[in-house]
Each structure stands twice: as structure tokens, then as C-alpha cells.
Design a protein around this motif. Structure first.
Motif, mmCIF file in Angstrom:
data_model
loop_
_atom_site.group_PDB
_atom_site.id
_atom_site.type_symbol
_atom_site.label_atom_id
_atom_site.label_comp_id
_atom_site.label_asym_id
_atom_site.label_seq_id
_atom_site.Cartn_x
_atom_site.Cartn_y
_atom_site.Cartn_z
ATOM 1 N N LEU A 78 0.814 -1.214 0.000
ATOM 2 C CA LEU A 78 0.000 0.000 0.000
ATOM 3 C C LEU A 78 0.848 1.265 0.000
ATOM 4 O O LEU A 78 0.329 2.346 -0.284
ATOM 5 N N LEU A 79 2.124 1.129 0.329
ATOM 6 C CA LEU A 79 2.985 2.295 0.528
ATOM 7 C C LEU A 79 4.042 2.415 -0.559
ATOM 8 O O LEU A 79 5.072 3.056 -0.361
ATOM 9 N N GLN A 80 3.790 1.815 -1.721
ATOM 10 C CA GLN A 80 4.765 1.857 -2.808
ATOM 11 C C GLN A 80 4.958 3.282 -3.324
ATOM 12 O O GLN A 80 4.119 4.158 -3.141
ATOM 13 N N ARG A 81 6.084 3.463 -4.023
ATOM 14 C CA ARG A 81 6.389 4.769 -4.611
ATOM 15 C C ARG A 81 5.391 5.102 -5.722
ATOM 16 O O ARG A 81 4.883 4.198 -6.386
ATOM 17 N N PRO A 82 5.115 6.387 -5.937
ATOM 18 C CA PRO A 82 4.225 6.761 -7.044
ATOM 19 C C PRO A 82 4.821 6.322 -8.379
ATOM 20 O O PRO A 82 5.956 6.654 -8.691
ATOM 21 N N VAL A 83 4.064 5.562 -9.119
ATOM 22 C CA VAL A 83 4.482 5.121 -10.454
ATOM 23 C C VAL A 83 3.293 5.262 -11.388
ATOM 24 O O VAL A 83 2.153 5.420 -10.951
ATOM 25 N N ARG A 84 3.567 5.189 -12.685
ATOM 26 C CA ARG A 84 2.484 5.243 -13.661
ATOM 27 C C ARG A 84 1.592 4.020 -13.464
ATOM 28 O O ARG A 84 2.083 2.895 -13.376
ATOM 29 N N PRO A 85 0.268 4.220 -13.356
ATOM 30 C CA PRO A 85 -0.628 3.066 -13.154
ATOM 31 C C PRO A 85 -0.458 2.016 -14.246
ATOM 32 O O PRO A 85 -0.299 2.328 -15.417
ATOM 33 N N ARG A 86 -0.476 0.757 -13.834
ATOM 34 C CA ARG A 86 -0.413 -0.359 -14.774
ATOM 35 C C ARG A 86 -1.827 -0.769 -15.176
ATOM 36 O O ARG A 86 -2.796 -0.455 -14.472
ATOM 37 N N PRO A 87 -1.984 -1.471 -16.294
ATOM 38 C CA PRO A 87 -3.318 -1.935 -16.687
ATOM 39 C C PRO A 87 -3.959 -2.741 -15.559
ATOM 40 O O PRO A 87 -3.339 -3.639 -14.988
ATOM 41 N N GLY A 88 -5.178 -2.409 -15.211
ATOM 42 C CA GLY A 88 -5.881 -3.099 -14.143
ATOM 43 C C GLY A 88 -5.771 -2.436 -12.793
ATOM 44 O O GLY A 88 -6.518 -2.777 -11.868
ATOM 45 N N ASP A 89 -4.841 -1.501 -12.616
ATOM 46 C CA ASP A 89 -4.725 -0.796 -11.342
ATOM 47 C C ASP A 89 -5.976 0.038 -11.097
ATOM 48 O O ASP A 89 -6.484 0.714 -12.008
ATOM 49 N N LEU A 90 -6.466 0.030 -9.865
ATOM 50 C CA LEU A 90 -7.650 0.813 -9.527
ATOM 51 C C LEU A 90 -7.303 2.236 -9.127
ATOM 52 O O LEU A 90 -8.179 3.112 -9.148
ATOM 53 N N ALA A 91 -6.063 2.485 -8.736
ATOM 54 C CA ALA A 91 -5.660 3.825 -8.295
ATOM 55 C C ALA A 91 -4.139 3.927 -8.335
ATOM 56 O O ALA A 91 -3.431 2.924 -8.465
ATOM 57 N N ARG A 92 -3.632 5.143 -8.214
ATOM 58 C CA ARG A 92 -2.191 5.365 -8.187
ATOM 59 C C ARG A 92 -1.634 5.052 -6.802
ATOM 60 O O ARG A 92 -2.313 5.185 -5.783
ATOM 61 N N HIS A 93 -0.373 4.652 -6.788
ATOM 62 C CA HIS A 93 0.331 4.460 -5.526
ATOM 63 C C HIS A 93 0.874 5.801 -5.024
ATOM 64 O O HIS A 93 1.126 6.699 -5.832
ATOM 65 N N PRO A 94 1.049 5.923 -3.711
ATOM 66 C CA PRO A 94 0.694 4.966 -2.667
ATOM 67 C C PRO A 94 -0.809 4.928 -2.435
ATOM 68 O O PRO A 94 -1.498 5.926 -2.588
ATOM 69 N N LEU A 95 -1.315 3.757 -2.038
ATOM 70 C CA LEU A 95 -2.746 3.579 -1.833
ATOM 71 C C LEU A 95 -3.189 3.993 -0.441
ATOM 72 O O LEU A 95 -4.397 4.131 -0.189
ATOM 73 N N SER A 96 -2.249 4.151 0.466
ATOM 74 C CA SER A 96 -2.578 4.582 1.818
ATOM 75 C C SER A 96 -1.337 5.233 2.409
ATOM 76 O O SER A 96 -0.332 5.439 1.723
ATOM 77 N N HIS A 97 -1.399 5.571 3.691
ATOM 78 C CA HIS A 97 -0.240 6.144 4.378
ATOM 79 C C HIS A 97 -0.270 5.691 5.840
ATOM 80 O O HIS A 97 -1.308 5.211 6.337
ATOM 81 N N MET A 98 0.844 5.823 6.516
ATOM 82 C CA MET A 98 0.984 5.275 7.855
ATOM 83 C C MET A 98 -0.031 5.859 8.833
ATOM 84 O O MET A 98 -0.564 5.151 9.693
ATOM 85 N N ASP A 99 -0.305 7.145 8.747
ATOM 86 C CA ASP A 99 -1.261 7.752 9.689
ATOM 87 C C ASP A 99 -2.644 7.128 9.540
ATOM 88 O O ASP A 99 -3.328 6.845 10.533
ATOM 89 N N GLU A 100 -3.072 6.926 8.302
ATOM 90 C CA GLU A 100 -4.396 6.326 8.085
ATOM 91 C C GLU A 100 -4.443 4.906 8.633
ATOM 92 O O GLU A 100 -5.424 4.506 9.294
ATOM 93 N N LEU A 101 -3.402 4.119 8.381
ATOM 94 C CA LEU A 101 -3.374 2.744 8.871
ATOM 95 C C LEU A 101 -3.362 2.700 10.387
ATOM 96 O O LEU A 101 -4.075 1.898 11.010
ATOM 97 N N ALA A 102 -2.575 3.577 11.003
ATOM 98 C CA ALA A 102 -2.505 3.608 12.471
ATOM 99 C C ALA A 102 -3.852 3.996 13.072
ATOM 100 O O ALA A 102 -4.285 3.419 14.084
#
Length: 271
Positions: free
Chosen positions: A157-181
Motif C-alpha cells: 500500500l505504501l509503494q512509490r508513485p508510479v504510472r498506473p499499470r493496466p488493471g490498477d484501480l488507483a495510483r500508488h501509494p494507496l494509503s499512508h501510515m497515519d491512516e493505517l494507524a
């Protein structure tokens, strides 16, 4: 003589609801044809196709708007890194107070998912809903994932921003540590929360693969200091210190000039 066109080609995918079949102009008798299987009430599947767990769950969620795709199935839809044993499991959730979904081959759950943690997807098959990446990660503890498996899934969920690949629902990162905590704290009574609490501080941003996560966790478990994730390491400098070339190994101990890559790292094959 050219072959007759496939009458099912107008349907949105290999698995579909009876409502979608009727909307495509099919009469009830035609969707009872021998070429179709009945994986769930009101749903049909082409016998010559093997739809993914996500496609099956999405069809259920399109048929019954009270359902959201969840747990390991939502995690697969978001591209999270899962144990192989969970890749093909099908999970859907209905709001608290409603009857548990009882569908053969499907694990049903009854939980009130807050609206801010429900996402709507519109794709070639139609519109369906699934749990947010962060909510999905906290749900994974309930399906028996270990602390290490939760760390690997959370790193995804915390991957570096990259160009979305086919089938991706959203750009990375998909979340962040504060939200998960915040979610781990808010869902303190769910099954597996102890594993979530242990996994949370071990998550790292910028990880590129599950192999990289496993290598990092294995090094720490073996008593090594934790390596940096994807640091920029000079490999060629001028006498006055100007960097002419650098690499970004998956993991590194820069102080001792040691870079580490899982065996599947693509640049290891450059020669």
C-alpha cells in the motif's frame, strides 16, 4: 461459411448476473443454456472461462448492491501482495444487521463499513463496490494472515508513485501510515488486531516487491540492522566527490557500501 457469432459476446464478462443478461437482450431461457454454470443464485458463468476471484465477487456485488467486495478479494483487486493460498478466495461483506451472505464457495461477512472506507469501481463489467485499501488491510488479520504476511501486504500500500499499470484501480501509494494507524486503533476489537499492532511499525514505504519485503524482514529476524529501502547509492564518483553514476538497490547499508537485491531483481540480469 463463417462461424456464427457468439451470442454471449455482448455480455460484460465471463461471469454476470441475470439482470445484466436481460439488459443485454437475453431471454430467461437463453441464460439457462448448457454452456453456462450457476455459481450462485442469480449469477451465471461461462463454462469455458475461469474468472478470477475478483471477477466473481464483483458480479455478486453488482447483483446485490448491499454487498461490497472485501478481505482477501479486495486486497487482490487493489494489487496487495498476498499468500498464494488466499489469491483465489472470495470474500464479500454486507452491512451489520443484515443476514450474512450465504453463497457456495464464498466467505460472507457482516460488518458496517464506514462510507469513507467504501470505494466504487466502474469498469467494463459495470459498477461495484469494495473496501478501501486501508480498511482491507485491517480486514486481512481476520483471515489468519501472519505478522510477516501483514507486513508484506501493508508494504504494497505504501509503494512509490508510479504510472498506473493496466488493471490498477488507483495510483500508488494507496494509503499512508497515519491512516493505517488510525484504523488499527479504531478497530481495536476485531479478530487479529494483535497481529496488526505488531505489523504496523514494521511497514516501510517505497518497497517495490514482496521479495524485497521478505528479504528485509529476514535480515532483521537474523539479527542484522534494518537496511534502508531503495536509497540512492553512488557507484562512480570523481576525485572531488562529484557523482557520475548511482544505483538504487532495493536495500542497502550505505555506511559499509553494501547493496542487496532479491534474486528476482531485473537489473541483476543486465550482465
Amino acid at each position: 461459411m463463417s462461424p456464427s457469432p457468439d451470442p454471449l459476446a455482448s455480455l460484460p464478462g465471463p461471469v454476470f448476473s441475470l439482470g445484466e443478461a436481460r439488459a443485454a437482450g437475453f431471454r430467461a431461457a437463453r441464460v439457462r443454456r448448457r454452456g453456462l454454470a450457476v455459481p450462485a443464485r442469480g449469477v451465471r458463468r461461462r463454462r469455458d472461462a475461469s474468472p478470477s476471484s475478483v471477477a466473481f465477487a464483483a458480479a455478486l456485488a453488482r447483483r446485490d448492491r448491499r454487498l461490497v467486495v472485501s478481505h482477501a478479494t479486495a486486497a487482490r483487486a487493489w494489487g496487495m501482495w498476498l499468500p498464494q493460498a488466499l489469491e483465489d478466495t472470495v470474500h464479500v461483506t454486507r452491512g451489520a444487521g443484515g443476514a450474512w451472505p450465504r453463497i457456495a464457495g464464498v466467505t460472507g461477512h457482516s460488518t458496517q463499513v464506514p462510507p469513507e472506507h467504501v470505494r466504487t469501481v466502474t469498469d467494463a463489467t459495470g459498477t461495484w463496490r469494495l473496501t478501501s485499501p486501508a480498511w482491507t488491510w485491517t480486514d486481512l488479520a481476520a483471515v489468519g494472515m501472519t505478522v510477516e504476511e501483514l507486513v508484506i501486504a501493508g508494504d504494497a500500500l505504501l509503494q512509490r508513485p508510479v504510472r498506473p499499470r493496466p488493471g490498477d484501480l488507483a495510483r500508488h501509494p494507496l494509503s499512508h501510515m497515519d491512516e493505517l494507524a488510525e484504523l488499527v486503533a479504531a478497530r481495536g476489537s476485531i479478530r487479529g488486531v494483535r497481529a496488526l499492532r505488531q505489523a504496523l511499525p514494521q511497514l516501510r514505504g517505497g518497497v517495490d516487491s514482496p521479495q524485497e519485503s521478505r528479504l528485509r524482514l529476514g535480515l532483521v529476524a537474523s539479527g542484522w540492522p534494518e537496511p534502508e529501502v531503495n536509497p540512492e547509492v553512488p557507484v562512480l564518483t570523481t576525485p572531488d566527490g562529484r557523482v557520475l553514476r548511482h544505483r538504487k538497490p532495493d536495500l542497502a547499508y550505505r555506511r559499509v557500501r553494501l547493496g542487496l537485491e532479491p534474486l528476482d531483481a531485473p537489473w541483476l540480469e543486465e550482465g
